[in-house]
Design a protein around this motif. Structure first.
Motif, PDB file in Angstrom:
ATOM      1  N   SER A 345      -7.637  16.595 -19.039  1.00  0.00           N
ATOM      2  CA  SER A 345      -7.046  16.345 -17.720  1.00  0.00           C
ATOM      3  C   SER A 345      -7.011  17.653 -16.952  1.00  0.00           C
ATOM      4  CB  SER A 345      -5.611  15.827 -17.854  1.00  0.00           C
ATOM      5  OG  SER A 345      -5.605  14.567 -18.439  1.00  0.00           O
ATOM      6  N   PHE A 346      -7.227  17.585 -15.656  1.00  0.00           N
ATOM      7  CA  PHE A 346      -7.103  18.805 -14.856  1.00  0.00           C
ATOM      8  C   PHE A 346      -6.830  18.451 -13.398  1.00  0.00           C
ATOM      9  CE2 PHE A 346     -11.207  18.961 -12.587  1.00  0.00           C
ATOM     10  CZ  PHE A 346     -11.925  18.001 -13.286  1.00  0.00           C
ATOM     11  N   GLY A 347      -6.409  19.485 -12.647  1.00  0.00           N
ATOM     12  CA  GLY A 347      -6.162  19.309 -11.219  1.00  0.00           C
ATOM     13  C   GLY A 347      -7.086  20.235 -10.447  1.00  0.00           C
ATOM     14  N   VAL A 348      -7.669  19.691  -9.363  1.00  0.00           N
ATOM     15  CA  VAL A 348      -8.515  20.521  -8.501  1.00  0.00           C
ATOM     16  C   VAL A 348      -7.603  21.109  -7.425  1.00  0.00           C
ATOM     17  CG1 VAL A 348     -10.544  20.535  -7.002  1.00  0.00           C
ATOM     18  CG2 VAL A 348     -10.427  18.948  -8.923  1.00  0.00           C
ATOM     19  N   LYS A 349      -7.777  22.408  -7.127  1.00  0.00           N
ATOM     20  CA  LYS A 349      -6.960  23.018  -6.071  1.00  0.00           C
ATOM     21  C   LYS A 349      -7.192  22.252  -4.776  1.00  0.00           C
ATOM     22  CE  LYS A 349      -6.687  27.690  -7.908  1.00  0.00           C
ATOM     23  NZ  LYS A 349      -7.328  29.001  -7.930  1.00  0.00           N
ATOM     24  N   GLY A 350      -6.112  21.931  -4.071  1.00  0.00           N
ATOM     25  CA  GLY A 350      -6.274  21.153  -2.833  1.00  0.00           C
ATOM     26  C   GLY A 350      -5.816  19.713  -3.022  1.00  0.00           C
ATOM     27  N   GLY A 351      -5.379  19.364  -4.228  1.00  0.00           N
ATOM     28  CA  GLY A 351      -4.744  18.062  -4.482  1.00  0.00           C
ATOM     29  C   GLY A 351      -5.690  16.876  -4.412  1.00  0.00           C
ATOM     30  N   ARG A 352      -5.125  15.756  -3.973  1.00  0.00           N
ATOM     31  CA  ARG A 352      -5.812  14.467  -4.033  1.00  0.00           C
ATOM     32  C   ARG A 352      -7.150  14.465  -3.282  1.00  0.00           C
ATOM     33  NH1 ARG A 352      -3.535   8.581  -3.977  1.00  0.00           N
ATOM     34  NH2 ARG A 352      -1.820   9.490  -5.096  1.00  0.00           N
ATOM     35  N   LYS A 353      -7.174  15.063  -2.092  1.00  0.00           N
ATOM     36  CA  LYS A 353      -8.410  15.063  -1.279  1.00  0.00           C
ATOM     37  C   LYS A 353      -9.518  15.852  -1.980  1.00  0.00           C
ATOM     38  CE  LYS A 353      -8.490  13.910   3.443  1.00  0.00           C
ATOM     39  NZ  LYS A 353      -8.462  12.582   2.955  1.00  0.00           N
ATOM     40  N   ALA A 354      -9.105  17.002  -2.551  1.00  0.00           N
ATOM     41  CA  ALA A 354     -10.077  17.849  -3.252  1.00  0.00           C
ATOM     42  C   ALA A 354     -10.597  17.116  -4.491  1.00  0.00           C
ATOM     43  CB  ALA A 354      -9.424  19.168  -3.637  1.00  0.00           C
ATOM     44  N   ALA A 355      -9.689  16.395  -5.146  1.00  0.00           N
ATOM     45  CA  ALA A 355     -10.091  15.636  -6.346  1.00  0.00           C
ATOM     46  C   ALA A 355     -11.139  14.592  -5.973  1.00  0.00           C
ATOM     47  CB  ALA A 355      -8.876  14.970  -6.980  1.00  0.00           C
ATOM     48  N   VAL A 378     -15.273  10.059 -15.187  1.00  0.00           N
ATOM     49  CA  VAL A 378     -14.032  10.579 -14.598  1.00  0.00           C
ATOM     50  C   VAL A 378     -13.257   9.462 -13.926  1.00  0.00           C
ATOM     51  CG1 VAL A 378     -14.666  12.986 -14.109  1.00  0.00           C
ATOM     52  CG2 VAL A 378     -15.279  11.183 -12.486  1.00  0.00           C
ATOM     53  N   LEU A 379     -11.958   9.715 -13.769  1.00  0.00           N
ATOM     54  CA  LEU A 379     -11.071   8.734 -13.131  1.00  0.00           C
ATOM     55  C   LEU A 379      -9.883   9.476 -12.519  1.00  0.00           C
ATOM     56  CD1 LEU A 379     -10.632   5.534 -13.035  1.00  0.00           C
ATOM     57  CD2 LEU A 379      -8.934   5.957 -14.796  1.00  0.00           C
ATOM     58  N   HIS A 380      -9.372   8.915 -11.424  1.00  0.00           N
ATOM     59  CA  HIS A 380      -8.138   9.433 -10.823  1.00  0.00           C
ATOM     60  C   HIS A 380      -7.043   8.406 -11.122  1.00  0.00           C
ATOM     61  CE1 HIS A 380      -5.575  10.323  -7.118  1.00  0.00           C
ATOM     62  NE2 HIS A 380      -5.467  11.339  -7.931  1.00  0.00           N
ATOM     63  N   PRO A 381      -6.272   8.608 -12.213  1.00  0.00           N
ATOM     64  CA  PRO A 381      -5.334   7.570 -12.664  1.00  0.00           C
ATOM     65  C   PRO A 381      -4.322   7.134 -11.603  1.00  0.00           C
ATOM     66  CG  PRO A 381      -5.578   9.224 -14.365  1.00  0.00           C
ATOM     67  CD  PRO A 381      -6.284   9.754 -13.147  1.00  0.00           C
ATOM     68  N   ALA A 382      -3.809   8.101 -10.789  1.00  0.00           N
ATOM     69  CA  ALA A 382      -2.753   7.729  -9.832  1.00  0.00           C
ATOM     70  C   ALA A 382      -3.237   6.671  -8.846  1.00  0.00           C
ATOM     71  CB  ALA A 382      -2.261   8.962  -9.087  1.00  0.00           C
ATOM     72  N   VAL A 399       1.696  11.912 -15.429  1.00  0.00           N
ATOM     73  CA  VAL A 399       0.517  11.780 -14.576  1.00  0.00           C
ATOM     74  C   VAL A 399       0.797  12.439 -13.223  1.00  0.00           C
ATOM     75  CG1 VAL A 399      -1.112  10.173 -13.511  1.00  0.00           C
ATOM     76  CG2 VAL A 399      -0.056   9.600 -15.685  1.00  0.00           C
ATOM     77  N   ALA A 400       0.267  13.643 -13.009  1.00  0.00           N
ATOM     78  CA  ALA A 400       0.421  14.310 -11.714  1.00  0.00           C
ATOM     79  C   ALA A 400      -0.449  13.574 -10.699  1.00  0.00           C
ATOM     80  CB  ALA A 400      -0.015  15.768 -11.836  1.00  0.00           C
ATOM     81  N   PRO A 401      -0.022  13.537  -9.418  1.00  0.00           N
ATOM     82  CA  PRO A 401      -0.827  12.825  -8.412  1.00  0.00           C
ATOM     83  C   PRO A 401      -2.249  13.385  -8.293  1.00  0.00           C
ATOM     84  CG  PRO A 401       1.341  13.363  -7.541  1.00  0.00           C
ATOM     85  CD  PRO A 401       1.248  14.037  -8.879  1.00  0.00           C
ATOM     86  N   ASP A 402      -2.425  14.688  -8.610  1.00  0.00           N
ATOM     87  CA  ASP A 402      -3.766  15.277  -8.476  1.00  0.00           C
ATOM     88  C   ASP A 402      -4.556  15.219  -9.795  1.00  0.00           C
ATOM     89  OD1 ASP A 402      -2.306  17.118  -9.930  1.00  0.00           O
ATOM     90  OD2 ASP A 402      -3.177  18.869  -8.939  1.00  0.00           O
ATOM     91  N   LEU A 403      -4.013  14.584 -10.823  1.00  0.00           N
ATOM     92  CA  LEU A 403      -4.660  14.600 -12.148  1.00  0.00           C
ATOM     93  C   LEU A 403      -6.018  13.884 -12.134  1.00  0.00           C
ATOM     94  CD1 LEU A 403      -2.902  13.940 -15.553  1.00  0.00           C
ATOM     95  CD2 LEU A 403      -5.023  12.765 -15.023  1.00  0.00           C
ATOM     96  N   VAL A 404      -7.043  14.599 -12.573  1.00  0.00           N
ATOM     97  CA  VAL A 404      -8.360  13.985 -12.786  1.00  0.00           C
ATOM     98  C   VAL A 404      -8.545  13.873 -14.294  1.00  0.00           C
ATOM     99  CG1 VAL A 404     -10.865  14.265 -12.558  1.00  0.00           C
ATOM    100  CG2 VAL A 404      -9.357  14.973 -10.689  1.00  0.00           C
ATOM    101  N   ARG A 405      -8.875  12.682 -14.751  1.00  0.00           N
ATOM    102  CA  ARG A 405      -9.108  12.504 -16.193  1.00  0.00           C
ATOM    103  C   ARG A 405     -10.609  12.538 -16.432  1.00  0.00           C
ATOM    104  NH1 ARG A 405      -7.479   6.860 -18.710  1.00  0.00           N
ATOM    105  NH2 ARG A 405      -9.467   6.341 -17.781  1.00  0.00           N
ATOM    106  N   LEU A 406     -11.005  13.506 -17.226  1.00  0.00           N
ATOM    107  CA  LEU A 406     -12.432  13.683 -17.527  1.00  0.00           C
ATOM    108  C   LEU A 406     -12.657  13.275 -18.984  1.00  0.00           C
ATOM    109  CD1 LEU A 406     -15.286  14.980 -16.894  1.00  0.00           C
ATOM    110  CD2 LEU A 406     -14.312  17.132 -17.743  1.00  0.00           C
ATOM    111  N   SER A 407     -13.457  12.244 -19.180  1.00  0.00           N
ATOM    112  CA  SER A 407     -13.789  11.828 -20.539  1.00  0.00           C
ATOM    113  C   SER A 407     -15.155  12.414 -20.872  1.00  0.00           C
ATOM    114  CB  SER A 407     -13.810  10.301 -20.634  1.00  0.00           C
ATOM    115  OG  SER A 407     -14.267   9.906 -21.901  1.00  0.00           O
TER     116      SER A 407
END
Ligand code: PLP
Length: 427
Positions: A345-355, A378-382, A399-407
């Motif tokens: 799991s990771f967050g891209v700087k810039g939050g949801r839009k950047a994700a 990949v998936l954006h669970p939120a 689950v952070a709003p910016d969390l990207v789940r990378l499988s």
């Protein structure tokens, strides 16, 4: 068969062909089985003899694959279900009724959370969700006189929190109830929950066990270690006669090793019917034959991806229990010294839009509501799997709003990293 090594059991467990018989587990695509007399069939209905009569209850293809998973987990009995959701539901409902209560880790798969917090609540079963990192005292305080089970995930989807088996199993056993663990992400290759105090294991076999995104499925395995007969008042369904099944008392007739799964088959599968198609069990078995080879590759690729992301200027944070310095690294080493899973799991700087920009830039990795198969996704669970949760529930589920789940799949790691780099450049 069980004196064979784990790797050999992945290939041969659960099925041993006789002379001239098919080498692969046969797909017994038949709803029914023929008998010469109704007395013979009657003995099967009375559970006096084992045998097949109707695939909703049991089927030879399904049973062979269940036996393989049973061996891999080191259990005494197992059954397959048509989905992981059915396995989660059956595992609890087999020992809980209206008016009962369960303690669960809050960091669980969103679908399981909804099943517990909404649907099973409507059936009169209440769940208390605890922070998996709560103190032993806080955990203790969650129990009630009507608590019948404790539930958690070995590695939580998608929070990637590692279950503190010692703390959860001690609390469960001190209160005379079993610990039920969803071992989907770790698989028995990386963790065998029965060796750490769990009593029942469940799986979404849809994930690494199948491993190729071929078939939705689930499994329930019993360790045979929990002594239901010590608490007959808590578990009357296992310790007193089942009037809906000819007065059988499961613990008496099938012992501690077989009571729980026989009851789940005879009652729950009979009444709810979440049986997998034999074809799906066949596909699951094909996946299981390479589980021991695929998991180390998933883990090695995921660790490389986690390190790459951690050092990338456009990435805000990374969570992977196999990554040195991760909040769960030490606990993962304790329970999973050989590796954890392929999900980062990771967050891209810039939050949801950047994700969203990042995900749109991926080419090799697809956006998919899935994890744990051979192909990176990949998936954006939120905004997908966890979209039914409000912000507070999301936080509790890790689950952070910016969390990207990378499988991370089992492609060449160079290609995976190049894809991530190219997509990050678009952010
Ligand atoms: N448990 C975990 C950890 C999961 O990730 C999932 C699905 O993503 C499930 C259970 C539910 O499984 P299924 O989708 O096979 O019903």
């Amino acid at each position: 068969m069980n004196d064979q090594s784990f790797d050999t059991q992945c290939i041969h467990g659960g099925y041993r062909p006789g002379n001239g018989e098919p080498r692969n587990i046969p797909i017994i695509q038949s709803t029914t089985f023929r008998y010469e007399s109704s007395e013979a069939m009657g003995r099967l209905f009375d559970l006096e003899e084992s045998g097949y009569f109707y695939t909703r209850l049991q089927n030879p293809t399904n049973d062979s694959v269940a036996a393989k998973i049973c061996g891999l987990e080191g259990g005494t009995a197992a059954m397959l279900t048509s989905s992981g959701q059915a396995a989660s539901f059956y595992s609890i409902f087999n020992i809980c009724s209206c008016g009962d209560h369960v303690v669960s880790s809050s960091t669980i798969y969103g679908g399981t959370y909804n099943l517990f917090a909404v649907t099973m609540k409507r059936m009169g079963i209440e769940f208390t969700f605890v922070d998996p990192d709560c103190t032993p005292e806080e955990l203790d305080a969650a129990f009630r006189p009507n608590t019948k089970a404790v539930f958690g995930e070995t590695i939580a989807n998608p929070a990637l929190a590692v279950l503190d088996f010692d703390k959860f199993s001690k609390a469960a056993h001190a209160h005379g109830v079993p610990l039920i663990v969803d071992n989907t992400f770790a698989t028995p290759v990386n963790c065998r929950p029965f060796e750490h105090g769990a009593d029942i294991v469940i799986h979404s076999t849809t994930k690494y066990m199948d491993g190729h995104a071929n078939a939705v499925g689930g499994a329930i395995v019993d360790s045979g270690k929990f002594d239901w007969t010590q608490y007959p008042d808590k578990f009357p369904g296992l310790c007193t006669p089942d009037e809906s099944y000819h007065g059988v008392t499961y613990t008496e007739r099938f012992g501690l090793g077989g009571a729980y799964i026989t009851k789940a088959t005879a009652q729950l599968m009979r009444d709810f019917g979440s049986i997998p198609a034999p074809m799906n069990s066949y596909l699951l078995n094909v996946g299981l034959e390479t589980l021991h080879l695929r998991m180390p590759r998933h883990c090695a690729n995921a660790l490389a991806a986690a390190k790459f992301l951690q050092s990338h200027e456009k990435v805000a944070w990374v969570s992977y229990p196999g990554l040195p310095g991760d909040k769960y690294y030490e606990r993962a080493r304790k329970y999973m010294p050989n590796g954890t899973c392929g999900v980062v799991s990771f967050g891209v700087k810039g939050g949801r839009k950047a994700a969203e920009a990042f995900m749109g830039g991926l080419e090799l990795a697809s956006i998919a509501t899935h994890v744990a198969d051979a192909k990176t996704c990949v998936l954006h669970p939120a905004s997908s799997t966890h979209r039914q949760m409000n912000d507070e529930e999301l936080r509790a589920a890790g689950v952070a709003p910016d969390l990207v789940r990378l499988s991370v799949g089992i492609e060449d790691i160079g290609d995976i990293l190049a894809d991530l780099e190219k997509a990050l450049q678009r952010v």
